[in-house]
Design a protein around this motif. Sequence first.
Motif, PDB file in Angstrom:
ATOM      1  N   SER A 173       7.490   1.210   5.924  1.00 11.62           N
ATOM      2  CA  SER A 173       6.698   2.437   6.754  1.00 11.62           C
ATOM      3  C   SER A 173       6.764   3.986   6.393  1.00 11.62           C
ATOM      4  O   SER A 173       6.087   4.636   7.212  1.00 11.62           O
ATOM      5  CB  SER A 173       7.575   2.656   7.790  1.00 11.62           C
ATOM      6  OG  SER A 173       9.135   2.857   7.450  1.00 11.62           O
ATOM      7  N   TRP A 176       1.312   4.812   4.630  1.00 13.71           N
ATOM      8  CA  TRP A 176       0.987   4.110   5.943  1.00 13.71           C
ATOM      9  C   TRP A 176      -0.359   3.392   4.756  1.00 13.71           C
ATOM     10  O   TRP A 176      -0.877   2.378   5.680  1.00 13.71           O
ATOM     11  CB  TRP A 176      -0.864   5.441   6.098  1.00 13.71           C
ATOM     12  CG  TRP A 176      -1.413   5.776   5.342  1.00 13.71           C
ATOM     13  CD1 TRP A 176      -1.457   6.800   4.967  1.00 13.71           C
ATOM     14  CD2 TRP A 176      -2.806   5.241   4.496  1.00 13.71           C
ATOM     15  NE1 TRP A 176      -2.486   7.701   3.935  1.00 13.71           N
ATOM     16  CE2 TRP A 176      -3.031   6.763   4.071  1.00 13.71           C
ATOM     17  CE3 TRP A 176      -3.375   4.265   5.118  1.00 13.71           C
ATOM     18  CZ2 TRP A 176      -4.930   6.257   3.232  1.00 13.71           C
ATOM     19  CZ3 TRP A 176      -4.634   4.112   4.113  1.00 13.71           C
ATOM     20  CH2 TRP A 176      -5.097   4.575   3.339  1.00 13.71           C
ATOM     21  N   HIS A 177      -0.375   3.818   3.178  1.00 13.10           N
ATOM     22  CA  HIS A 177      -1.513   2.427   3.310  1.00 13.10           C
ATOM     23  C   HIS A 177      -0.675   1.084   2.274  1.00 13.10           C
ATOM     24  O   HIS A 177      -1.290   0.145   2.407  1.00 13.10           O
ATOM     25  CB  HIS A 177      -1.943   3.047   1.408  1.00 13.10           C
ATOM     26  CG  HIS A 177      -0.960   3.501   0.755  1.00 13.10           C
ATOM     27  ND1 HIS A 177      -0.011   4.622   0.778  1.00 13.10           N
ATOM     28  CD2 HIS A 177      -0.516   3.343  -0.216  1.00 13.10           C
ATOM     29  CE1 HIS A 177       0.467   5.375  -0.336  1.00 13.10           C
ATOM     30  NE2 HIS A 177       0.883   4.128  -0.941  1.00 13.10           N
TER      31      HIS A 177
END
Length: 317
Positions: A173, A176-177
């Motif tokens: 988490s 984002w990727h």
Amino acid sequence: MNASTTASTTAPPLESEEPLSPGYDAATKDDAEFNEHFRHGFTTIDDVQMHYVIGGDGPQVMVLLHGWPQSWYEYRRIMPSLLPGRTVIAIDLPGLGDSTGNPPSRAKTVLATYVHELLDHLGHRENVQVVAHDFGVSVAYPLAAQYREQVSGLFLMDYGLTGKNLKFAAIESMFWHFSFNKQRPLAEELVTGRVETFLTHFFQGMRTGVGENISDAELAEFVRLFSRPQVLHAGFELYRTETQDEADNTKLQETPLTIPVRMITQAGLADMVLPPLQDAAPDATSADVPGAGHFLLHEAPDRVLAEINAFYPTSTA
């Protein structure tokens, strides 16, 4: 603690295969410095044609392993300065960069075996110094853990090694990727035809330091590579085996590494990545690079070069 300077077993240059990747020299064909010191090579290992760049004739062999979304080319700036006293080999990981083909798994233990066999083929079976960034670290560790006589040290950059105490779920988490890249086949479908937009956003978003970002020429090279459908897919697949990598590393960590290991990181992360690294190598050390972000080779190349030479000294370094 410095890594051993014992020379690697070297062999005469081998003939390269005809490359299967078109445009492999797009970034280097007009680069006079590169062509004076380095050459491209291609060797098939278990149905995957491995691409590597090799230069120098020094007795100590140094291998460079890249991260995502990059290739051997992320080391281009510092490679000439690494040559004194060394033979330098920058490798495109299986199916990435200008390597061509699909290994049976993207588990890093499997990718490490391809690197091991390529080095064997080139005649470098012991005392190899390894430098790795990002996902290159995830390959460098099982390379050293599985083929202990081949690797004499690990110099690592900005990567959290999952395993006994660092779980992928705990870090997924944070960026984002990590989650996006795992989405199969959604990630490929959304990025195909938009590689430049995707990579531009990614590099800009990951740059948190005060150093230079990647250059336009470097971006163009990475866009060329990840516009190859197999490379785009292979890059995303690196993230899709993280759970398997975590399990594999946990088993490998049952026999700790005794070779010298050092990690440098972007500003503020050295203390975070050191404990999980010491699960693999209890005597490992770490340091961060003030003001730098994730792409250390672009933002702080002089510091990276100085750290490598301090960790792997040569008589001419």
